[in-house]
Write a protein that holds these residues in place. Sequence first.
Motif, PDB file in Angstrom:
ATOM      1  N   PRO A  23       0.885  -1.174  -0.094  1.00  0.00           N
ATOM      2  CA  PRO A  23      -0.180  -0.023  -0.030  1.00  0.00           C
ATOM      3  C   PRO A  23       0.845   1.317   0.054  1.00  0.00           C
ATOM      4  O   PRO A  23       2.044   1.395   0.561  1.00  0.00           O
ATOM      5  N   LEU A  24       0.400   2.241  -0.698  1.00  0.00           N
ATOM      6  CA  LEU A  24       1.074   3.716  -0.726  1.00  0.00           C
ATOM      7  C   LEU A  24       1.089   4.183   0.772  1.00  0.00           C
ATOM      8  O   LEU A  24       2.305   4.963   0.794  1.00  0.00           O
ATOM      9  N   ARG A  25       0.341   3.987   1.750  1.00  0.00           N
ATOM     10  CA  ARG A  25       0.549   4.554   3.020  1.00  0.00           C
ATOM     11  C   ARG A  25       1.736   3.830   3.546  1.00  0.00           C
ATOM     12  O   ARG A  25       2.454   4.679   4.471  1.00  0.00           O
ATOM     13  N   GLU A  26       2.439   2.785   3.237  1.00  0.00           N
ATOM     14  CA  GLU A  26       3.608   2.226   3.621  1.00  0.00           C
ATOM     15  C   GLU A  26       4.753   2.919   3.187  1.00  0.00           C
ATOM     16  O   GLU A  26       5.965   3.101   3.651  1.00  0.00           O
ATOM     17  N   THR A  27       4.651   3.172   1.574  1.00  0.00           N
ATOM     18  CA  THR A  27       5.768   3.613   0.994  1.00  0.00           C
ATOM     19  C   THR A  27       5.953   5.456   1.051  1.00  0.00           C
ATOM     20  O   THR A  27       6.910   6.048   0.823  1.00  0.00           O
ATOM     21  N   GLU A  28       4.779   5.919   1.253  1.00  0.00           N
ATOM     22  CA  GLU A  28       4.497   7.381   1.399  1.00  0.00           C
ATOM     23  C   GLU A  28       5.561   8.069   2.160  1.00  0.00           C
ATOM     24  O   GLU A  28       6.266   9.180   1.945  1.00  0.00           O
ATOM     25  N   PRO A  29       5.865   7.597   3.396  1.00  0.00           N
ATOM     26  CA  PRO A  29       7.037   8.284   4.447  1.00  0.00           C
ATOM     27  C   PRO A  29       8.379   8.156   3.968  1.00  0.00           C
ATOM     28  O   PRO A  29       9.095   9.105   3.958  1.00  0.00           O
ATOM     29  N   ILE A  30       8.383   7.035   3.077  1.00  0.00           N
ATOM     30  CA  ILE A  30       9.951   6.770   2.447  1.00  0.00           C
ATOM     31  C   ILE A  30      10.040   7.776   1.438  1.00  0.00           C
ATOM     32  O   ILE A  30      11.078   8.490   1.349  1.00  0.00           O
ATOM     33  N   LEU A  31       9.082   8.028   0.552  1.00  0.00           N
ATOM     34  CA  LEU A  31       9.229   8.847  -0.541  1.00  0.00           C
ATOM     35  C   LEU A  31       9.124  10.397  -0.083  1.00  0.00           C
ATOM     36  O   LEU A  31       9.952  11.257  -0.568  1.00  0.00           O
TER      37      LEU A  31
END
Length: 62
Positions: A23-31
């Motif tokens: 899910p993007l909610r998992e990758t958003e902080p990294i991005l």
Amino acid sequence: MSKVTGCTAAPNGALSKGGFPVPLRETEPILRDFLDVLGELQDDFTRRLGAIKEWPVLSRAE
């Protein structure tokens, strides 16, 4: 730094790798962290470039 390969975007707003959704909610902080650091690097580069352009131009001794 590892390179992510084989990822595809799913229509539901998630990345998929090997059939498993991320899910993007998992990758958003990294991005977001990546973009923050990229912005800091760009600001530093701009500051340094400005300092270089202010250096006096010296002619070579002939």
